[in-house]
Design an enzyme around this catalytic site. Sequence first.
Site: not given
Ligand code: BG6
Length: 460
Positions: A11, A167, A229
């Site tokens: 959710t 991701h 990231h």
């Molecule tokens: C996530 C973070 O991993 O990545 C978020 O927890 C962030 O805070 C997001 O906003 C950003 O991802 P993207 O793909 O929108 O650049």
Amino acid sequence: MHTIFIIYGSTWDLAKRKLFPALYNIFKYKKWLEIDIIAVGRRNYNDTEFREFIDKETDEFIGKSDDFSRFLDTINYSKVELTNPTDYANLKQDIKKIQRKTSQIIFYLSIAPEYFDAFVDNYKHINIKKTKIIFEKPFGTDLKSAKKLNTKIMEVFREEQVYRIDHYVWKEAIQNILAFRFANIIFEPIWNNKYIDNIQITASETVWVGDRGWYYDKSGALRDMVQNHLFQVLSLVVMNPPSMIDSDGIRQEKLKVFRSIKLWDNYENNIVFWQYNWYLEEKDIAKNSKTETFVAMKLEVNSWNFVWVPIYLRTWKALEKKLTQIVIEFKEVPDILFKKFWNIEKNRIILEIQPNEWIDIHFNIKENWNSQEVERVKSKFEKELESKEAYEKLLEDAIISDKTLFTSWEMLEQSWKIVDNLVNCKNDCPLIHKYPKWSNWPIASDYLLENDGRKWYESK
Ligand code: BG6
């Protein structure tokens, strides 16, 4: 192959924005990957109520066609309190109802990191064959907690069942870094400290903390974006050519980079923490919170090819534009010939990751009608935007057990080691400054580069 996805945190924001849209696309375009879904949550829904909920909540994120109602039919709901063994036993029964002989079961844990433990502890009440577990980031909150969690996971699961994700590495333009570097002969000879002056990686976001305060306030930009990231992106920019474009080849080279990243101990001159100025009024934020929503830092990669190349990273929330980009800035030409008389711009390669996918190369040419003066031109290559979301590709990789892009434990451990002192700092933490929400770039980070006689490259 039939796959049952069990979505924990069904959710929550990520499920609505990313996971269900990705699952819908798999359902729609990859019919041979037959999927069923069990949405897991704490709320009291029956299947129909949950389907109605997700239908409404995903309107903004899914372009729905006629088959959407058939997609909704693949979703069942199971109420699970994460610490309640009986709920896990009930979930097992729910799985069995739709399980086929050939089914694999993929658990997707999109829950707060403190609940990973509870899941692992209670998994014995499910204990079903052919399972994989996807762990969303953050994996731990520092080195110690990540190690503890990993040890616990390894007591229950085998490594091949465990999928740790970041991701960003599924973004098409991020994957393109390796193709750009290693499918061309012209860039690699200059991709080193002999020619590169500095590297700048920016990830700015317009979104603010919103209803994720309960998570973000304990995390901050450093844990939320940099440790995972941005380090992942950096590793692709500076890694050596892998022996093969496969899981082992790429993971080994990335790991070497993670081992070579060094933060400067002197935080004051090398790290800037900022907080947007109404952060403290956001939901679930401690009144005296010192959590950073902006971080800029200078670091170095002590590898043979990149030692001495300053690397600048910055990321923040609630700024006026979303932009993820990598700037490779090259050294100046010698102070003779053209450079002797004119201020010639440095050559740059700019890889814009999002919102556009661009590769932009800046170089100088001779100006018309002028015997010696030069002007800067840009040669921009624009890639058609990839319609597939990173999450769709990562779910597909999990289905087919392709681990190339998943984060290995060694890499994760190393990434926590790099920031461990900083995330656990007590008296020597970088100072928190304030920046206005929706403002331009926070100026404090300009000094990081100005002290070195450099500037952030801002795209026009
Ligand atoms: C996530 C973070 O991993 O990545 C978020 O927890 C962030 O805070 C997001 O906003 C950003 O991802 P993207 O793909 O929108 O650049």
